[in-house]
Design a protein around this motif. Structure first.
Motif, short mmCIF file in Angstrom:
data_model
loop_
_atom_site.label_atom_id
_atom_site.label_comp_id
_atom_site.label_asym_id
_atom_site.label_seq_id
_atom_site.Cartn_x
_atom_site.Cartn_y
_atom_site.Cartn_z
N HIS A 167 0.86 -1.18 0.00
CA HIS A 167 0.00 0.00 0.00
C HIS A 167 0.90 1.23 0.00
CE1 HIS A 167 -3.20 2.63 2.21
NE2 HIS A 167 -3.11 2.92 0.92
N ILE A 168 0.84 2.02 -1.08
CA ILE A 168 1.59 3.27 -1.16
C ILE A 168 0.63 4.39 -0.78
CG2 ILE A 168 3.01 4.77 -2.59
CD1 ILE A 168 3.49 2.40 -4.45
N VAL B 105 -0.75 -3.84 -5.71
CA VAL B 105 -0.31 -2.49 -5.34
C VAL B 105 -1.54 -1.64 -5.09
CG1 VAL B 105 0.98 -0.44 -6.04
CG2 VAL B 105 1.81 -2.72 -6.68
N ASP B 106 -1.71 -1.17 -3.87
CA ASP B 106 -2.90 -0.43 -3.47
C ASP B 106 -2.59 1.08 -3.43
OD1 ASP B 106 -5.26 0.48 -2.36
OD2 ASP B 106 -5.32 -1.02 -0.77
N LEU B 107 -3.29 1.83 -4.28
CA LEU B 107 -3.11 3.28 -4.33
C LEU B 107 -4.37 4.02 -3.87
CD1 LEU B 107 -1.17 3.76 -7.69
CD2 LEU B 107 -0.25 3.87 -5.39
N ARG B 108 -5.27 3.33 -3.20
CA ARG B 108 -6.48 3.98 -2.72
C ARG B 108 -6.13 5.07 -1.70
NH1 ARG B 108 -9.97 -1.04 -0.78
NH2 ARG B 108 -7.85 -1.76 -0.29
N GLY B 109 -6.76 6.22 -1.85
CA GLY B 109 -6.53 7.31 -0.91
C GLY B 109 -5.20 8.01 -1.07
N PHE C 247 -3.19 -3.33 -9.76
CA PHE C 247 -3.26 -2.03 -9.09
C PHE C 247 -4.70 -1.82 -8.61
CE2 PHE C 247 0.23 1.24 -9.97
CZ PHE C 247 1.23 0.27 -10.04
N ILE C 248 -4.85 -1.23 -7.42
CA ILE C 248 -6.17 -0.87 -6.90
C ILE C 248 -6.24 0.65 -6.77
CG2 ILE C 248 -7.83 -1.15 -5.03
CD1 ILE C 248 -6.52 -3.74 -4.26
N ASP D 174 -15.55 -4.85 -2.32
CA ASP D 174 -14.20 -4.65 -1.81
C ASP D 174 -13.17 -5.05 -2.88
OD1 ASP D 174 -11.75 -4.70 -0.53
OD2 ASP D 174 -12.48 -5.70 1.28
N PRO D 175 -12.41 -4.09 -3.44
CA PRO D 175 -11.49 -4.44 -4.52
C PRO D 175 -10.32 -5.30 -4.08
CG PRO D 175 -11.18 -2.16 -3.85
CD PRO D 175 -12.39 -2.65 -3.11
#
Length: 357
Positions: free
Chosen positions: A16-17, A45-49, A99-100, A177-178
């Motif tokens: 999570h970045i 790779v989570d880019l949420r928020g 990627f999310i 939920d992704p």
């Protein structure tokens, strides 16, 4: 720290970045090296928020994914174009990546997302990004303060506009939920041959193999059904002993997702009668009566109805709905994960179809 990571299961890593700071590339590489040392077969790779940050950090991380290719094209108000490349590295060249993104994925995180999408280096899921496709430059003033001015608009490597438009994912998960969707899409990676516990499907031209057992787990059912319902219909196949067999998603009933549960007699309720009583053949542990173990879900994508719980007797619970049930929807009462008073989980989960008039 701007980067978190963890091992999700036997084959998938998660990063999570949160934003792109000065130290983000260094942290990212350390997290990836740790995950690779645990022999992961795929990466999420989570880019949420993620609101963005230093574009130089995004370029360096992009280099781990796309090498020295163009990451973004910047254009000033006179139309002059500048191209920025990734800092080439071999860290993640061949690993399958998802990627999310969400509506708060912005700026530098949109640069990174659009780059991996344009080069087909990662499969993007979640929701459309924010759409902040402009860059600011800071100018220091004589008194030590700064003036921050928007100086450029940026575009994807293929020239796609981002500002006020955003980056569309390959697969929009809407309210599902992704992360659970991503886990399922990678859940069959460890299997090299077909078998009866696998389902193969295609989304936006990309093929995935899903572990059916994981999909039917109570924590993943809604994501599993959403994937099947929104995949390319002609491409779905289920594993058998000898090969892959065509699977018609239009013929799948909800029983498919609940066949690991014991089916109880159906219930008929008035829309105004929102109370249920569940009786067990053993005394139960009260703390296990909660929203994780006792659910009332509607049948579309198993969205949960908010409930209140009361342990009425040592082996009996009462459930009250916090909202009126809809006569146009189908519902299921699910009971799983309840423990007896001695701490042992009850052997079978149960399901009862609920008809509302």
């Amino acid at each position: 720290p701007t980067v978190d990571s963890k091992l999700l299961d036997k084959n998938a890593g998660y990063v999570h970045i949160k934003s792109f700071g000065n130290k983000t590339p260094e942290l990212f590489k350390k997290k990836i090296e740790y995950l690779l040392s645990n022999d992961i077969k795929s990466l999420i790779v989570d880019l949420r928020g993620n609101p963005g940050g230093y574009t130089s950090s995004a370029y360096e991380i992009a280099g781990c994914l796309i090498g020295s290719k163009t990451v973004t094209m910047m254009k000033d108000n006179k139309g002059n174009e500048s191209f920025y490349r990734g800092t080439s590295q071999d860290l993640l060249r061949d690993l399958p990546i998802i990627f999310i993104t969400d509506k708060n994925t912005a700026s530098a995180s949109e640069i990174l997302t659009s780059a991996v999408k344009d080069y087909d280096r990662a499969f993007v899921i979640g929701n459309k990004t924010y759409g902040k496709g402009v860059q600011q430059t800071s100018f220091i003033l004589l008194d030590g303060s700064f003036l921050k001015v928007t100086t450029h608009e940026f575009f994807s490597p293929l020239g796609n506009k981002i500002n006020k438009i955003g980056v569309e994912p390959h697969f929009n998960t809407e309210k599902i939920d992704p992360l659970k969707v991503a886990e399922l899409l990678f859940s069959g990676n460890q299997y090299r041959e077909y078998n009866s516990q696998l389902i193969k499907l295609s989304i936006d031209g990309k093929e995935f193999i899903i572990d059916i057992k994981k999909g039917k787990d109570r924590n993943y059912r809604s994501a599993f059904k959403y994937i099947i319902e929104n995949s390319d219909g002609d491409s779905i196949e289920i594993g058998s002993k000898d090969n892959w067999v065509k699977f018609d998603k239009n013929k799948i009933s909800n029983d498919f997702y609940f066949d690991n549960l014991k089916t109880m007699e159906s219930l008929t309720k008035s829309s105004k009668d929102t109370e249920f009583t569940v009786k067990f053949n053993k005394d139960i542990r009260p703390r296990t009566v909660n929203e994780f173990n006792v659910k009332l879900v509607e049948g579309t994508f198993f969205e949960e109805v908010p409930l209140e719980y009361f342990v009425d007797k040592s082996n009996e619970i009462k459930i009250k709905c916090k909202e009126v049930l809809n006569t146009d929807k189908e519902y299921y009462l699910l009971v799983e994960g309840i423990e007896s008073i001695d701490g042992m989980p009850l052997k079978n989960g149960s399901i009862a179809r609920v008809y509302v008039y």
